[in-house]
Design a protein around this motif. Sequence first.
Motif, PDB file in Angstrom:
ATOM      1  N   THR A 285       0.735  -1.482   0.333  1.00 12.92           N
ATOM      2  CA  THR A 285      -0.398  -0.017  -0.049  1.00 12.92           C
ATOM      3  C   THR A 285       0.843   1.404  -0.123  1.00 12.92           C
ATOM      4  O   THR A 285       1.554   1.056   0.671  1.00 12.92           O
ATOM      5  N   LEU A 286       0.593   1.903  -0.760  1.00 11.61           N
ATOM      6  CA  LEU A 286       1.056   3.276  -1.175  1.00 11.61           C
ATOM      7  C   LEU A 286       0.486   4.181  -0.357  1.00 11.61           C
ATOM      8  O   LEU A 286      -0.758   4.469  -0.677  1.00 11.61           O
ATOM      9  N   THR A 297      -4.756   6.155  -0.515  1.00  7.21           N
ATOM     10  CA  THR A 297      -3.905   5.071  -0.733  1.00  7.21           C
ATOM     11  C   THR A 297      -4.261   4.092  -1.427  1.00  7.21           C
ATOM     12  O   THR A 297      -4.858   4.564  -2.406  1.00  7.21           O
ATOM     13  N   ARG A 298      -3.196   3.854  -2.307  1.00  5.61           N
ATOM     14  CA  ARG A 298      -3.423   3.106  -3.405  1.00  5.61           C
ATOM     15  C   ARG A 298      -2.265   1.622  -3.020  1.00  5.61           C
ATOM     16  O   ARG A 298      -1.444   1.316  -2.518  1.00  5.61           O
ATOM     17  N   SER A 299      -3.267   0.708  -3.993  1.00  6.93           N
ATOM     18  CA  SER A 299      -2.935  -1.073  -2.736  1.00  6.93           C
ATOM     19  C   SER A 299      -2.702  -1.995  -4.404  1.00  6.93           C
ATOM     20  O   SER A 299      -3.634  -1.461  -4.847  1.00  6.93           O
ATOM     21  N   LYS A 300      -1.836  -2.691  -3.774  1.00  7.22           N
ATOM     22  CA  LYS A 300      -1.600  -3.855  -5.128  1.00  7.22           C
ATOM     23  C   LYS A 300      -1.630  -4.575  -4.399  1.00  7.22           C
ATOM     24  O   LYS A 300      -0.155  -4.998  -3.214  1.00  7.22           O
ATOM     25  N   THR A 301      -2.224  -5.999  -4.311  1.00 10.36           N
ATOM     26  CA  THR A 301      -2.033  -7.618  -3.851  1.00 10.36           C
ATOM     27  C   THR A 301      -1.522  -8.961  -4.850  1.00 10.36           C
ATOM     28  O   THR A 301      -1.708  -8.761  -5.903  1.00 10.36           O
ATOM     29  N   GLU A 323      -1.911   6.915 -10.959  1.00  7.60           N
ATOM     30  CA  GLU A 323      -2.277   8.102 -11.844  1.00  7.60           C
ATOM     31  C   GLU A 323      -1.520   9.243 -11.792  1.00  7.60           C
ATOM     32  O   GLU A 323      -0.988   9.695 -10.474  1.00  7.60           O
ATOM     33  N   LYS A 324      -2.320  10.660 -12.102  1.00  9.45           N
ATOM     34  CA  LYS A 324      -1.369  11.570 -11.917  1.00  9.45           C
ATOM     35  C   LYS A 324      -1.780  12.455 -10.582  1.00  9.45           C
ATOM     36  O   LYS A 324      -2.399  11.901 -10.281  1.00  9.45           O
ATOM     37  N   MET A 325      -0.170  13.011  -9.987  1.00 10.06           N
ATOM     38  CA  MET A 325       0.086  13.597  -8.816  1.00 10.06           C
ATOM     39  C   MET A 325      -0.826  14.837  -8.762  1.00 10.06           C
ATOM     40  O   MET A 325      -1.611  15.584  -9.989  1.00 10.06           O
ATOM     41  N   LYS A 326      -2.642  15.514  -8.116  1.00  6.04           N
ATOM     42  CA  LYS A 326      -2.825  16.586  -7.594  1.00  6.04           C
ATOM     43  C   LYS A 326      -2.632  17.462  -6.986  1.00  6.04           C
ATOM     44  O   LYS A 326      -3.231  18.432  -7.567  1.00  6.04           O
ATOM     45  N   GLY A 333       3.965   6.644   2.555  1.00  2.34           N
ATOM     46  CA  GLY A 333       4.424   5.911   3.120  1.00  2.34           C
ATOM     47  C   GLY A 333       4.253   4.858   2.059  1.00  2.34           C
ATOM     48  O   GLY A 333       3.042   4.678   1.075  1.00  2.34           O
ATOM     49  N   ILE A 334       5.007   3.394   2.884  1.00  2.00           N
ATOM     50  CA  ILE A 334       4.654   2.344   2.160  1.00  2.00           C
ATOM     51  C   ILE A 334       3.643   1.109   3.670  1.00  2.00           C
ATOM     52  O   ILE A 334       4.586   1.787   4.137  1.00  2.00           O
TER      53      ILE A 334
END
Length: 362
Positions: A285-286, A297-301, A323-326, A333-334
């Motif tokens: 998770t980022l 937060t953005r996650s990948k499993t 996705e582009k930073m807003k 954090g990770i």
Amino acid sequence: MQRKIIHIDMDAFYASVEQLDNPDLNGKAIAVGGSSQRGVVAAASYEARKYGVKSAMSSVMAKRNCPHLIFVKPRFERYKEISQLIREIFLEYTDLVEPLSLDEAYLDVTENKKGNPSATLIAREIREKIKEKTGLNASAGISINKFIAKIASDFNKPNGQKTVNPEEVEEFLEALDIRKFHGVGKVTAEKMYLLGIFTGRDLKTKSLEYLTEKFRKSGAHYFNVVRGIHLSEVKPNRIRKSLGAERTFNENISSEIFMLERLENIAEEIERRLTKSKVAGKTVTLKIKYSDFTLQTRSKTISYYISNKELILEIAKELLYQEKMKNSVRLLGISLSNLNTDKAGEISEVKKEVEVQLKFEF
């Protein structure tokens, strides 16, 4: 059989340790944490709390509230050292000790090593021993389950304790301000206010169906706890659910190249912690906090466990470019979850409740 649960909470732990080790700080408003523009308060002494200084507050706001505030750098090794001494005191009474952090823990003393039938007397004795061996004050809450014990430990702080006996549970919870319910945060409290729920008594009038509709899965939890039903046992070996690290930057970052550099440092720190804990995970998770303080937060499993920084960083990069930073970024954090600690036999079982009203000495 109802249990006898004690929640021990050290009073302003980090700040109190600093005052203990440096008598010049006694009676003064101090904050443990960074004093820079980007700093955050990790803990505040009671003298500072009078001015509205509290943990997780920005150092700038803390200084604004309390101009004479003294900032002290945290010394986590020292806090861990004292925490271990306190843990040893707990273990003199029971092996059922569930640490929540360095400064608080649950103890199940239903059956204890001292053969003392009174959880109230055990809590007082433990607090006296903590004071004798460390010089620090602790508060305690005592009741039939973890939920009520934790709420009760806040009632007579600092350096006090409160017991909620079995026959007092219903009245205690009904009179409680909804904001005092552990797990009800600011957003949930405001939602409850709009629904006319201000106290435990108000909450108790709502049906399970109504609360589930308004609060989804949490609805069943609120329905149960206001009736004194909380079946979570004291777990001496709590299973770690996630592990992570994050960094707040001195200046906002808008360049993704600079973000990647910071993420690499964070991934190295996570690898070190994973190696020390001997765990690995499947979900990365980022965490991104923007300059306007909005959080994303953005996650990948993935299908296999990882623990090395290269693989963690690779997935973190993918999430960064998702996705582009807003806006510019102030924190990255990770975290790694879905850990391999969640093995068969370690997963907590859902238990059926059998209500047995027993009266025993508290």
